[in-house]
Design a protein around this motif. Structure first.
Motif, PDB file in Angstrom:
ATOM      1  N   LEU A 100       0.812  -1.226   0.000  1.00  0.00           N
ATOM      2  CA  LEU A 100       0.000   0.000   0.000  1.00  0.00           C
ATOM      3  C   LEU A 100       0.842   1.271   0.000  1.00  0.00           C
ATOM      4  O   LEU A 100       0.416   2.298  -0.535  1.00  0.00           O
ATOM      5  CB  LEU A 100      -0.924   0.018   1.218  1.00  0.00           C
ATOM      6  N   LEU A 101       2.020   1.236   0.619  1.00  0.00           N
ATOM      7  CA  LEU A 101       2.824   2.456   0.794  1.00  0.00           C
ATOM      8  C   LEU A 101       3.122   3.182  -0.514  1.00  0.00           C
ATOM      9  O   LEU A 101       3.037   4.420  -0.557  1.00  0.00           O
ATOM     10  CB  LEU A 101       4.124   2.135   1.540  1.00  0.00           C
ATOM     11  N   PRO A 102       3.502   2.499  -1.603  1.00  0.00           N
ATOM     12  CA  PRO A 102       3.775   3.234  -2.855  1.00  0.00           C
ATOM     13  C   PRO A 102       2.561   3.973  -3.407  1.00  0.00           C
ATOM     14  O   PRO A 102       2.697   4.883  -4.222  1.00  0.00           O
ATOM     15  CB  PRO A 102       4.215   2.125  -3.814  1.00  0.00           C
ATOM     16  N   ILE A 103       1.357   3.573  -2.971  1.00  0.00           N
ATOM     17  CA  ILE A 103       0.134   4.265  -3.400  1.00  0.00           C
ATOM     18  C   ILE A 103      -0.269   5.329  -2.388  1.00  0.00           C
ATOM     19  O   ILE A 103      -0.558   6.476  -2.747  1.00  0.00           O
ATOM     20  CB  ILE A 103      -1.021   3.257  -3.579  1.00  0.00           C
ATOM     21  N   LEU A 104      -0.266   4.964  -1.106  1.00  0.00           N
ATOM     22  CA  LEU A 104      -0.772   5.868  -0.071  1.00  0.00           C
ATOM     23  C   LEU A 104       0.137   7.076   0.151  1.00  0.00           C
ATOM     24  O   LEU A 104      -0.359   8.197   0.345  1.00  0.00           O
ATOM     25  CB  LEU A 104      -0.939   5.114   1.248  1.00  0.00           C
ATOM     26  N   ILE A 105       1.444   6.880   0.147  1.00  0.00           N
ATOM     27  CA  ILE A 105       2.347   8.006   0.410  1.00  0.00           C
ATOM     28  C   ILE A 105       2.235   9.086  -0.664  1.00  0.00           C
ATOM     29  O   ILE A 105       2.105  10.277  -0.334  1.00  0.00           O
ATOM     30  CB  ILE A 105       3.797   7.516   0.592  1.00  0.00           C
ATOM     31  N   PRO A 106       2.261   8.757  -1.964  1.00  0.00           N
ATOM     32  CA  PRO A 106       2.059   9.809  -2.979  1.00  0.00           C
ATOM     33  C   PRO A 106       0.727  10.532  -2.831  1.00  0.00           C
ATOM     34  O   PRO A 106       0.667  11.760  -2.953  1.00  0.00           O
ATOM     35  CB  PRO A 106       2.124   9.044  -4.302  1.00  0.00           C
ATOM     36  N   LEU A 107      -0.340   9.765  -2.547  1.00  0.00           N
ATOM     37  CA  LEU A 107      -1.656  10.389  -2.410  1.00  0.00           C
ATOM     38  C   LEU A 107      -1.708  11.303  -1.193  1.00  0.00           C
ATOM     39  O   LEU A 107      -2.278  12.397  -1.254  1.00  0.00           O
ATOM     40  CB  LEU A 107      -2.734   9.312  -2.309  1.00  0.00           C
ATOM     41  N   THR A 108      -1.107  10.870  -0.110  1.00  0.00           N
ATOM     42  CA  THR A 108      -1.066  11.705   1.094  1.00  0.00           C
ATOM     43  C   THR A 108      -0.306  12.998   0.832  1.00  0.00           C
ATOM     44  O   THR A 108      -0.735  14.095   1.230  1.00  0.00           O
ATOM     45  CB  THR A 108      -0.404  10.943   2.261  1.00  0.00           C
ATOM     46  N   LEU A 109       0.822  12.891   0.146  1.00  0.00           N
ATOM     47  CA  LEU A 109       1.619  14.077  -0.188  1.00  0.00           C
ATOM     48  C   LEU A 109       0.816  15.047  -1.049  1.00  0.00           C
ATOM     49  O   LEU A 109       0.839  16.266  -0.830  1.00  0.00           O
ATOM     50  CB  LEU A 109       2.901  13.667  -0.922  1.00  0.00           C
ATOM     51  N   ILE A 110       0.092  14.505  -2.033  1.00  0.00           N
ATOM     52  CA  ILE A 110      -0.698  15.363  -2.938  1.00  0.00           C
ATOM     53  C   ILE A 110      -1.822  16.052  -2.178  1.00  0.00           C
ATOM     54  O   ILE A 110      -2.091  17.249  -2.372  1.00  0.00           O
ATOM     55  CB  ILE A 110      -1.247  14.526  -4.111  1.00  0.00           C
TER      56      ILE A 110
END
Length: 443
Positions: free
Chosen positions: A226-236
């Motif tokens: 999940l991290l490669p998806i959640l971290i970019p989305l959280t940053l955005i």
């Protein structure tokens, strides 16, 4: 009338070339755009400029996002990470609720993220859920695309709604609230459409052999996947909040860093880099031209080229003055809240860009809001949402989002028209009816 005939002829030429003669969409779109420009009598310099601006513009805004998203998706697929997520989601929601789960997830993600980016990022999960279940891949990817489209056009802080609200002087908070309400209600008929109609399209996903054969003990954990998806989305999302005019997170060096890392390109780059941690045993050859990076580039190239060609066609339509045609035929009509909807609907369908349709419509409507009875604070908000409803439809051959959906999923153009395109029409009509009811109650 002559201009309208040429537009329809150009669209027919492109669709016939793709559907009947099996010509590659890139060539059909690119040549069709040039033929349209010549038929319209456009100056050769303007035709060349349209090609440069259309292709170059989408490469700068979408091209890298597609490539980085495909890299992320490739590593998720080939390590089995996407299947780990798929199995967990299926366990949580059950097979009957997969499409609803995907639609709601993409609706949430597309509030801060461009619709195309959301579709690209959610595609590996939609593909794996289809492979893991008995649900058609057409249904899972269209559930993603329609969920993304609904919030992309109606809920700030995506560029179209936030720019439209600014031009019309609408309260941004109310636009977010009512845009959210309208788009969520719009998901109801869209879900029924996906369940009753799109599931009948017999499309199965192509799953790479690596993902089928990889042992469960060699797959990454659910959290790591999940991290490669959640971290970019959280940053955005955090960067979107930081970019609000009121500066809710304050100012300073740390905030500037967050805003930088939260730009879609940087956020997806971080996601792609994080996906490199997913293989159980990392080999640098995976990053070579013959490894998974090479595979990703080969997969992304046709999607990028077709998306660029679609943008060329859209820019050619825009520069030929199609906007003047749409607005001149409607500007004298006194249709209240339906006029901004119809103008945005016509512009979106004719030239493909949601943002261009919304900003152009807002600029046209702003001077005549008084005579239309749309100048109260409440009606400014509903006019903004009505424009977003119009810009939902119709997503077809001149829209980059259409080609992202069809090319990533392997749909034919006909299947794309009968699923994604028809779904956006249902979304637009539903949204304006909800806006109209709300305007009677609240306005």
């Amino acid at each position: 009338m002559f201009t309208l005939f040429i537009i329809l002829a150009a669209l027919a030429l492109i669709l016939v070339a793709i559907i009947k003669f099996d010509i590659h969409p890139f060539l059909a779109l690119f040549v069709g755009a040039i033929v349209y420009g010549l038929m319209m009598g456009m100056e050769t310099e303007l035709i060349v400029k349209s090609i440069s601006e259309g292709f170059g513009g989408v490469m700068g805004s979408v091209g890298l996002l597609i490539l980085l998203g495909v890299i992320l998706g490739t590593f998720l697929e080939k390590t089995g990470g996407a299947m780990v997520i798929a199995e967990k989601v299926l366990k949580w929601v059950g097979e009957k609720s997969v499409n609803l789960s995907l639609m709601l997830s993409s609706w949430i993600l597309s509030i801060p993220v461009f619709g195309d980016s959301t579709i690209i990022m959610m595609n590996p999960i939609a593909k794996s859920l289809s492979a893991r279940s008995t649900i058609s891949y057409a249904a899972t990817i269209v559930a993603v695309s329609l969920g993304a489209m609904a919030s992309h056009s109606l809920v700030p802080p995506t560029p179209g709604p936030i720019a439209t609200a600014g031009i019309l002087g609408a309260d941004l908070g109310q636009v977010i609230f009512y845009g959210g309400v309208v788009s969520l209600v719009t998901l109801i008929p869209l879900y029924i459409f996906v369940q009753k109609w799109v599931t009948k399209i017999p499309l199965r996903p192509f799953i790479v052999a690596d993902e089928k054969q990889i042992k469960k003990e060699d797959r990454p954990s659910f959290t790591a996947s999940l991290l490669p998806i959640l971290i970019p989305l959280t940053l955005i999302i955090v960067a979107s909040i930081a970019n609000y005019p009121s500066k809710p997170l304050g100012e300073g060096g740390l905030i500037k860093l967050v805003q930088f890392l939260g730009t879609p390109v940087m956020a997806l780059l971080i996601g792609a880099l994080l996906s490199f941690t997913l293989p159980k045993k990392f080999d640098r050859k995976l990053l070579s031209s013959t490894g998974w990076i090479g595979d990703s580039i080969l997969l992304a190239a046709p999607v990028i080229l077709i998306t660029g060609a679609g943008a060329v066609f859209g820019k050619m339509l825009q520069n030929s003055g199609v906007g003047d045609l749409v607005t001149s035929s409607m500007s004298d009509a006194n249709w209240g809240i339906f006029l901004p909807f119809l103008i945005a609907f016509g512009l979106k369908t004719a030239q493909g860009s949601t943002t261009v349709a919304m900003i152009t419509t807002a600029s046209i409507i702003a001077p005549i809001m008084g005579p239309l009875g749309l100048d109260s604070e409440a009606m400014k908000v509903f006019t903004t949402v009505a424009i977003g409803a119009g810009a939902l439809a119709i997503s077809h051959a001149n829209d980059s989002g259409f080609w992202v959906v069809t090319q990533l999923s392997g749909m034919t153009t006909k299947q794309g028209n009968l699923s994604h395109s028809l779904g956006t029409l249902i979304a637009g009509i539903t949204a304006i009816l909800v806006v109209y009811v709300l305007s009677l109650v609240v306005g």
